[in-house]
Scaffold this motif. Structure first.
Motif, PDB file in Angstrom:
ATOM      1  N   UNK A 256      50.103  25.122 -40.481  1.00 21.58           N
ATOM      2  CA  UNK A 256      48.885  24.697 -41.167  1.00 21.58           C
ATOM      3  C   UNK A 256      48.363  25.816 -42.055  1.00 21.58           C
ATOM      4  N   UNK A 257      47.859  25.504 -43.223  1.00 18.47           N
ATOM      5  CA  UNK A 257      47.312  26.540 -44.111  1.00 18.47           C
ATOM      6  C   UNK A 257      45.901  26.944 -43.698  1.00 18.47           C
ATOM      7  N   UNK A 258      45.788  27.605 -42.576  1.00 20.67           N
ATOM      8  CA  UNK A 258      44.481  28.003 -42.043  1.00 20.67           C
ATOM      9  C   UNK A 258      44.084  29.378 -42.564  1.00 20.67           C
ATOM     10  N   UNK A 259      42.830  29.492 -42.934  1.00 15.29           N
ATOM     11  CA  UNK A 259      42.265  30.776 -43.348  1.00 15.29           C
ATOM     12  C   UNK A 259      41.071  31.099 -42.462  1.00 15.29           C
ATOM     13  N   UNK A 260      40.651  32.353 -42.497  1.00 17.09           N
ATOM     14  CA  UNK A 260      39.536  32.765 -41.647  1.00 17.09           C
ATOM     15  C   UNK A 260      38.291  31.932 -41.921  1.00 17.09           C
TER      16      UNK A 260
END
Length: 627
Positions: free
Chosen positions: A537-541
């Protein structure tokens, strides 16, 4: 939020109804991953939607949810955790606890992300889970056994499989409001009385036979470098060797030196016998290190004593909290007695923090003459009397004598005892406070007050206030004083950061020792990189913080739903009686209002409409999800 969160295979939800012993299994909608991740987030969303106001925490309608974090059981380092939630029989608010070991990874290996347990069985049962089948089985032969003997007997009777077991002891059976759930021999979902919820349901244990499912294993060739980098960062921490060698027990003298060691029911913040209960000394009796699934720290240990009253006996090493709670908080300066009492609490299935705080409360009342021998069946409750402590622990587990009153928790016990005893009951929202004395740790003081589950350091973990440099505090929170533990400025913003990071760590299924005590970045950058690599998944902070805000708002709404008159974001009066500390009511109010503003809540602590709208929570349908 975030349309970038696409489909991910995360596991099933298993629903067990103990009323009629029926079991159903459903696929968890992928949309819930984007909203809640898993673990704590999933549980809170589910309970808010399904648990009606007015539910009796000890009744059949309460729902116990046990969920893996999103990364639990994957190749992510430290991804061992299970999160457990229900309506708490101790506080009447969100019951919340977290446990490591191997049970979480084993549950995930069966293809199950979450257990939802309803109803009450007419006879004692245990839940057996394997990759191929799930059964509700008879547990009458195990009713009345302690938590460890229960595990041994079940494993022996099954005599096959690779089992991990969650069990309750006699405290859960008898309805001690702070009974815990024990996982293996040295792990427990300790806080808020979820063992009592299992006991009320006549559920003695959850038995998990290891399966073959490996979450996200198709990505194993893509994540090696990310995993190795995360492990390198953990091992590079200056404190990693201390935790590996001594565990949390290695920080007792540190707490005393800092002046935050709760002593004699928080009358003092240092302990004159600290050298006698220094957990570092237990290294002499350590025979084996252990730890949780895929953790490089291995902070647990088995002991075998070479000398003293426990000579030749085997025990597990207590962690930081029970070392102080059963030690200085009760005036006990005998290291082996602390170990023995901690192990006893585990066997009985009782939260050692609440049990010890209840004992310290009783000793304080006895010392002040509020309790007398007439109330204790002639037993003297002198500070540091290990025999009296053991007697009270056993009374609490059986709900007999004075222990039967203390088993209700200090908030209810103070009402029963009367005589202004409430002035010495160390709790917030009904949950007994943990080890730190809040007088010289203002961030932790605020954390005690606003914690969604009640007074608990580990639910907030505001260690930034004494670990970050002033420059970083000024840059992130707008004030260099934010990371001065004796100054109130910026503490509301600091505690907001700690709250959200804790929620995400619990929802990912990671352990707080390496993520918060060792790495200590509190920016979720490392965790976003790790989660993205593991799941694809393209998860960011920023995504994680947004999800954390949503979960925090739902926890708040859950508490307001079940306690609409709640006005308890405050510390007990006992902490404001000493005028020479930096902790005052004015300071608490200042920090509290700053925290509410930082969270997007009004001055009474209710989430604002615009805050809820930004989080995708609609009025009238607060969970805004599909369960």
């Amino acid at each position: 939020m975030r349309d970038r969160l696409q489909s991910v295979i995360c596991g099933d939800i298993l629903k067990a109804d103990l009323n009629d012993h029926t079991i159903t299994r459903e696929t968890i909608p992928d949309s819930l991953v984007g909203r809640f991740l898993g673990g704590r987030g999933f549980n809170v969303g589910y309970l808010f939607e399904h648990l009606p106001r007015g539910t009796d925490p000890m009744g059949p309608d309460n729902i116990l949810v046990i969920s893996c974090g999103l990364l639990t059981g994957s190749r992510a380092p430290t991804a061992s955790r299970l999160h457990l939630n229900a309506l708490s029989p101790l506080t009447g608010l969100i019951g919340s606890s977290n446990v490591g070991g191997y049970a979480g990874a084993w549950l995930r290996s069966t293809g199950i992300l979450s257990l939802v347990i309803r109803g009450r069985s007419s006879t004692p049962v245990y839940l057996y889970i394997s990759e191929r089948n799930v059964e509700i089985r008879e547990a009458s032969p195990y009713w009345g056994l302690d938590a460890i003997d229960t595990q041994d007997r079940i494993a022996g009777d099954l005599a096959q499989g690779n089992l991990k077991i969650l069990s309750i002891g006699t405290a859960g059976e008898s309805g001690v409001r702070f009974a815990c759930i024990v996982a293996g021999k040295d792990h427990a979902a300790g806080r808020t009385g979820l063992g009592a919820v299992m006991g009320a349901k006549r559920l003695k244990a959850v038995v998990i036979d290891k399966g073959r499912c490996k979450p996200f294993d198709d990505r194993r060739q893509l994540i090696g470098s990310v995993v190795k980098q995360y492990v390198r960062q953990i091992k590079a921490s200056p404190d990693c060797e201390i935790f590996s060698r001594y565990g949390g027990a290695g920080y007792i003298k540190w707490a005393d030196d800092l002046g935050v060691m709760g002593t004699r029911n928080y009358r003092q913040n240092r302990f004159e016998m600290v050298d006698q209960v220094d957990g570092c000394k237990l290294i002499e009796d350590k025979v084996r290190s252990s730890g949780c699934y895929r953790c490089p720290v291995q902070c647990k240990a088995d002991l075998k004593f070479k000398e003293g009253p426990l000579k030749g006996q085997v025990a597990t090493r207590p962690e930081f909290e029970p070392m102080i709670n059963l030690g200085s908080k009760c005036g006990l300066g005998d290291l082996q007695a602390v170990v023995r009492l901690d192990n006893l609490c585990t066997r009985l299935g009782m939260d050692s923090t609440s049990a010890a705080t209840a004992i310290a409360f009783a000793m304080d009342l006895f010392d002040r003459g509020i309790l007398t021998g007439a109330d204790t069946d002639g037993m003297a409750l002198a500070w540091g009397d290990a025999a009296a402590m053991e007697a009270l622990i056993r009374q609490m587990a059986a709900r007999k004598g004075l222990g039967g009153i203390l088993a209700q928790g200090v908030k209810r016990a103070a009402v029963i005892i009367g005589k202004d005893s409430w002035k010495y009951a160390a709790h917030v929202k009904g949950l007994e406070l943990t080890a730190y004395h809040p007088a010289a740790m203002l961030g932790s003081a605020l954390g005690y007050a606003v914690s969604s589950r009640g007074g608990d350091y580990n639910n907030i973990y505001a260690s930034l206030e004494h670990r970050w440099p002033a420059e970083k505090g000024a840059d992130v929170f707008g004030s260099a004083d934010s990371v001065n533990r004796r100054k109130p400025a910026g503490k509301g913003r600091l505690v907001r950061r700690a709250v959200l990071v804790n929620i995400i760590v619990d929802s990912l299924g990671l352990c707080k020792v390496p993520t918060l005590s060792l790495l200590g970045a509190f920016d979720l950058e490392n965790e976003a990189v790790l989660a993205s690599a593991i799941t694809g998944l393209p998860l960011y902070a920023d995504d994680l913080f947004h999800i954390g805000d949503r979960i925090a708002a739902l926890e708040r709404l859950f508490n307001l739903k079940h306690a609409p008159d709640m006005d308890e974001d405050r510390l007990p009066e006992m902490f404001f009686l000493n005028g020479d500390t930096v902790l005052t009511q004015t300071v608490m109010t200042q920090m509290l209002l700053e925290f509410y503003a930082a969270m997007g809540w009004d001055e009474k602590g209710c989430p604002l409409k615009e805050t809820l709208a930004a989080l995708g929570i609609e009025p009238g349908d607060p969970a805004s999800s599909t369960f």
